[in-house]
Scaffold this active site. Structure first.
Site, PDB file in Angstrom:
ATOM      1  N   TRP A  52     -21.986  21.126  21.228  1.00 56.22           N
ATOM      2  CA  TRP A  52     -23.115  20.214  20.978  1.00 56.22           C
ATOM      3  C   TRP A  52     -24.113  20.259  22.134  1.00 56.22           C
ATOM      4  CZ3 TRP A  52     -24.217  16.187  24.336  1.00 56.22           C
ATOM      5  CH2 TRP A  52     -23.219  15.819  25.237  1.00 56.22           C
TER       6      TRP A  52
ATOM      7  N   GLU B  29     -22.846  11.179  36.322  1.00 55.65           N
ATOM      8  CA  GLU B  29     -22.935  12.496  35.682  1.00 55.65           C
ATOM      9  C   GLU B  29     -24.084  13.315  36.271  1.00 55.65           C
ATOM     10  OE1 GLU B  29     -20.868  13.758  33.619  1.00 55.65           O
ATOM     11  OE2 GLU B  29     -19.830  12.130  32.593  1.00 55.65           O
TER      12      GLU B  29
ATOM     13  N   GLU C 274     -20.543  20.113  31.737  1.00 58.71           N
ATOM     14  CA  GLU C 274     -20.739  18.758  32.258  1.00 58.71           C
ATOM     15  C   GLU C 274     -22.225  18.399  32.343  1.00 58.71           C
ATOM     16  OE1 GLU C 274     -18.807  16.240  33.426  1.00 58.71           O
ATOM     17  OE2 GLU C 274     -16.884  17.130  32.897  1.00 58.71           O
TER      18      GLU C 274
ATOM     19  N   HIS D  24     -23.966  16.082  29.786  1.00 59.27           N
ATOM     20  CA  HIS D  24     -23.674  14.647  29.739  1.00 59.27           C
ATOM     21  C   HIS D  24     -24.791  13.830  30.389  1.00 59.27           C
ATOM     22  CE1 HIS D  24     -19.128  15.875  29.692  1.00 59.27           C
ATOM     23  NE2 HIS D  24     -19.786  16.247  28.607  1.00 59.27           N
TER      24      HIS D  24
ATOM     25  N   GLU E 293     -11.148  13.275  35.712  1.00 59.23           N
ATOM     26  CA  GLU E 293     -11.581  13.594  34.348  1.00 59.23           C
ATOM     27  C   GLU E 293     -10.983  12.609  33.344  1.00 59.23           C
ATOM     28  OE1 GLU E 293     -13.898  15.538  33.530  1.00 59.23           O
ATOM     29  OE2 GLU E 293     -13.896  17.406  34.647  1.00 59.23           O
TER      30      GLU E 293
ATOM     31  N   THR F 157     -12.897   9.350  33.675  1.00 52.18           N
ATOM     32  CA  THR F 157     -14.213   9.458  33.034  1.00 52.18           C
ATOM     33  C   THR F 157     -14.079   9.398  31.516  1.00 52.18           C
ATOM     34  OG1 THR F 157     -14.829  10.915  34.872  1.00 52.18           O
ATOM     35  CG2 THR F 157     -16.359  10.773  33.050  1.00 52.18           C
TER      36      THR F 157
ATOM     37  N   ASP G  86     -15.236  15.800  25.709  1.00 52.98           N
ATOM     38  CA  ASP G  86     -15.383  16.860  26.720  1.00 52.98           C
ATOM     39  C   ASP G  86     -14.531  16.551  27.944  1.00 52.98           C
ATOM     40  OD1 ASP G  86     -17.226  18.159  25.114  1.00 52.98           O
ATOM     41  OD2 ASP G  86     -18.967  17.686  26.350  1.00 52.98           O
ATOM     42  N   GLU G  87     -14.593  15.299  28.390  1.00 58.69           N
ATOM     43  CA  GLU G  87     -13.863  14.916  29.607  1.00 58.69           C
ATOM     44  C   GLU G  87     -12.352  15.068  29.408  1.00 58.69           C
ATOM     45  OE1 GLU G  87     -15.682  14.752  31.985  1.00 58.69           O
ATOM     46  OE2 GLU G  87     -17.469  13.525  31.702  1.00 58.69           O
TER      47      GLU G  87
ATOM     48  N   HIS H 232     -11.424  18.706  29.715  1.00 60.90           N
ATOM     49  CA  HIS H 232     -11.448  19.104  31.122  1.00 60.90           C
ATOM     50  C   HIS H 232     -10.245  18.537  31.875  1.00 60.90           C
ATOM     51  CE1 HIS H 232     -16.110  19.456  30.626  1.00 60.90           C
ATOM     52  NE2 HIS H 232     -15.458  20.424  30.022  1.00 60.90           N
TER      53      HIS H 232
END
Length: 334
Positions: free
Chosen positions: A33, A78, A115, A118, A168, A171, A200-201, A204
């Site tokens: 995305w 971020e 990252e 974000h 991570e 977050t 995403d976090e 990771h």
């Protein structure tokens, strides 16, 4: 062999698997995305664009003051990505120069690229919301990058991977809780945006946790000692030097943390829960063949969640909101 040289050799040994880990945990640029997927289309019809902006501004009025403080703080954190990338590029075993860069530098660059989206999407959304003072936010962001940070890991890859595994997941929790608050208020698009960031976090987090798992298999003694070291000094949040314009370094972080705790976005109990999850994920209680120092480190780690939980129960959070320059009270914006 010195500990530094051992770490360097371990990083070289693990580097052979970095490409497969990138494929496992990171998403190709053409598939993932992008911020524009969640924002009004500025290339489209003017009327549609302004109607979508108007909707963002109307929905933003339904969210409370403390929510906007947390969303701003998360966005600023971020946006300080240049600091994190430069820190990771200096970790022992990461080489961005020799032969065009090694596997670890490839990981850092591609992780950074993911990252970076974000901060981009949150920044644009906040700008359109009409609820925040963007110039003050921009000053804070510039201060945070200019001030840098020291997370207590030195150039040690073991300590850095412990830190990133923990951070991570922290977050993920923060963005996921913000998503739930936004969705509950009726702001579905903001909720969806924060939810996908949290996804995403979590990816990771799993990546860095696997790095640690692999190190435990080849150097369990020093990995255990590094884990104890990081938890003994406590995990420093990446925005710990947060400040507003005209203030001294780090003066805004405590109030930001209080706000996040007050609305349940990230609390001291979450900190303890993350520690417990890492202990279970890495099966700290089952690792065998440890030397005396590593055994002592393990004993410390196994007892730590209960000790920290008792301390977390005693923490009192101020009931009244702190007035940040970033966000004007809702009464003034209605």
């Amino acid at each position: 062999m010195s500990l530094k040289n051992v770490r360097f050799e371990v990083m070289k040994f693990l580097e052979k698997d970095v490409d497969s880990l990138i494929e496992k945990y990171l998403i190709p640029i053409d598939s993932i995305w992008q911020p524009t997927d969640f924002l009004p289309n500025s290339e489209g019809d003017d009327q549609t664009f302004f109607e979508e902006v108007r909707e963002i501004r109307e929905l933003s009025k339904e969210l409370p003051y403390d929510f906007w403080v947390v969303l701003v703080g998360d966005m600023i954190t971020e946006e300080a990505l240049p600091t994190y990338e430069s820190w990771l590029m200096d970790v022992e075993g990461v080489d961005q120069v020799g032969d065009g860069g090694n596997g670890w530098s490839k990981w850092v660059k591609q992780w950074t690229a993911e990252e970076n989206r974000h901060g981009d999407v949150l920044n644009k959304y906040l700008y359109l919301s009409g609820r925040v003072n963007m110039k003050e936010i921009e000053k804070t962001t510039q201060h945070l990058i200019a001030d840098g940070f020291d997370i207590g890991t030195d150039r040690d890859p073991y300590k850095n991977f412990i830190y990133t595994s923990f951070q991570e997941l922290a977050t993920y929790i923060s963005h996921n809780r913000v998503a739930k608050i936004a969705s509950k208020s009726g702001n579905k698009q903001l909720g969806k945006m924060c939810k996908i960031i949290s996804g995403d976090e979590m990816r990771h987090h799993h990546a860095y946790s696997e790095f640690v798992e692999r190190i435990f298999k080849v150097d369990p003694n020093q990995m255990m000692v590094a884990f104890q070291y990081m938890m003994k000094q406590k995990i420093t949040m990446p925005a710990h030097f947060l400040r507003e314009s005209g203030d001294k370094i780090s003066t805004a972080f405590e109030e930001f943390s209080n706000t996040a705790q007050r609305i349940g976005v990230y609390t001291s109990k979450d900190y303890v829960d993350i520690l417990q999850k890492l202990i279970e994920r890495w099966e700290i209680d089952k690792i065998t063949g440890l030397n005396d120092d590593a055994e002592k480190a393990r004993d410390y780690l196994m007892k730590l969640p209960e000790r920290m939980s008792r301390l977390a129960d005693r923490i009192k959070i101020p009931e009244n909101s702190y007035q940040f320059k970033w966000v004007e009270p809702a009464a003034l914006k209605s």
